[in-house]
Design an enzyme around this catalytic site. Structure first.
Site, PDB file in Angstrom:
ATOM      1  N   CYS A  83       0.896  -1.236   0.058  1.00  0.00           N
ATOM      2  CA  CYS A  83      -0.022   0.003   0.000  1.00  0.00           C
ATOM      3  C   CYS A  83       0.747   1.192   0.231  1.00  0.00           C
ATOM      4  CB  CYS A  83      -1.074   0.075   1.311  1.00  0.00           C
ATOM      5  SG  CYS A  83      -2.295   0.926   0.744  1.00  0.00           S
ATOM      6  N   HIS A 175      -3.370  -5.639   1.662  1.00  0.00           N
ATOM      7  CA  HIS A 175      -2.839  -5.988   2.886  1.00  0.00           C
ATOM      8  C   HIS A 175      -2.802  -7.153   3.332  1.00  0.00           C
ATOM      9  CE1 HIS A 175      -2.162  -1.488   4.096  1.00  0.00           C
ATOM     10  NE2 HIS A 175      -3.261  -1.376   3.372  1.00  0.00           N
ATOM     11  N   GLU A 177      -0.934  -8.657   5.453  1.00  0.00           N
ATOM     12  CA  GLU A 177      -0.671  -8.854   6.897  1.00  0.00           C
ATOM     13  C   GLU A 177      -2.137  -8.811   7.578  1.00  0.00           C
ATOM     14  OE1 GLU A 177      -0.305  -6.095   5.031  1.00  0.00           O
ATOM     15  OE2 GLU A 177      -0.720  -4.100   6.024  1.00  0.00           O
TER      16      GLU A 177
HETATM   17  N1  GLN Z   1      -3.725   6.347   1.143  1.00  0.00           N
HETATM   18  C1  GLN Z   1      -2.574   6.060   1.571  1.00  0.00           C
HETATM   19  C2  GLN Z   1      -1.443   7.023   0.901  1.00  0.00           C
HETATM   20  O1  GLN Z   1      -1.599   7.518   0.125  1.00  0.00           O
HETATM   21  C3  GLN Z   1      -2.071   4.554   1.616  1.00  0.00           C
HETATM   22  C4  GLN Z   1      -3.135   3.964   2.341  1.00  0.00           C
HETATM   23  C5  GLN Z   1      -2.631   2.595   3.076  1.00  0.00           C
HETATM   24  O2  GLN Z   1      -1.295   2.307   3.104  1.00  0.00           O
HETATM   25  N2  GLN Z   1      -3.176   1.725   3.603  1.00  0.00           N
HETATM   26  O3  GLN Z   1      -0.369   7.225   1.293  1.00  0.00           O
END
Ligand code: GLN
Length: 202
Positions: A83, A175, A177
């Site tokens: 992410c 995710h 995890e």
């Molecule tokens: N929206 C976050 C970003 O732009 C990422 C979200 C996440 O890591 N769960 O950094």
């Protein structure tokens, strides 16, 4: 073999819990929280967790992690970004534009799965060494808008790439995890183990 989890911000603790469930040839894998660049010398692979990429970038800048990670990557040590971690490892980042390491040839758009659906979980399939069903949890996730020819797409959601690998870099928009299945972490640990045996001794 030791895996580091960057612990400046975000859900690093969940990654350590996922790593604690991994077994490689029946053996547990050691992990450590990374808060200082000197610690990178002790580890064989690094996980950059989800969180807020802008905040993560600021903290990484403050603590000297930009040149340190460039060195870590150049030494051939694997990195797995989920992410916000994916956003940092990408080539181009949009909405808004911000610095990224460019270690994997993908372009991403932040927060691009729409407001009403900022977070959702969906069943999917990931191509680890074999296809494996996995629940994919998306939290304000980035969208991979382009994946270059050297990039292997390992999972898709609605036909778009959501997990990919190029060489020593592994990324996921979701995710792993946050599920009970340690398959993706196990796959990353195998990447690190293979790489480790391939490197000349320090
Ligand atoms: N929206 C976050 C970003 O732009 C990422 C979200 C996440 O890591 N769960 O950094």
């Amino acid at each position: 073999m030791k895996i580091g989890v960057l612990a400046l911000q975000g859900d690093f603790d969940q990654h350590r819990k996922a790593l604690a469930r991994v077994r490689l040839a029946g053996e547990p894998v050691e992990s450590v929280e990374i808060r200082k660049t000197e610690q990178l010398d002790e580890i064989d692979g690094l996980i950059i967790p989800g969180g807020e990429s802008t905040t993560l970038l600021k903290l990484m800048g403050d603590w000297g992690f930009v040149p340190a990670l460039e060195k870590f990557h150049a030494a051939g040590k694997p990195i797995f970004g989920t992410c916000a971690g994916l956003i940092l490892l990408a080539k181009e980042v949009d909405r808004p534009k911000q610095f990224a390491f460019g270690f994997i040839d993908v372009d991403v758009e932040r927060n691009a799965y729409g407001r009403q659906r900022e977070s959702f979980a969906t069943p999917g399939v990931v191509e680890l060494d074999a296809p494996r069903p996995l629940e994919m949890v998306f939290i304000r996730a980035p969208r991979i808008r382009r994946a270059g020819p050297g990039v292997t797409v390992m999972a898709r959601h609605r036909d778009e790439p959501v997990m990919a690998r190029e060489g020593t870099i592994l990324v996921a928009a979701f995710h792993p995890e946050l599920t009970h299945d340690p398959g993706v972490h196990e796959y990353f640990c195998r990447m690190v183990a293979r790489r480790r045996t391939a490197l000349p001794p320090a």
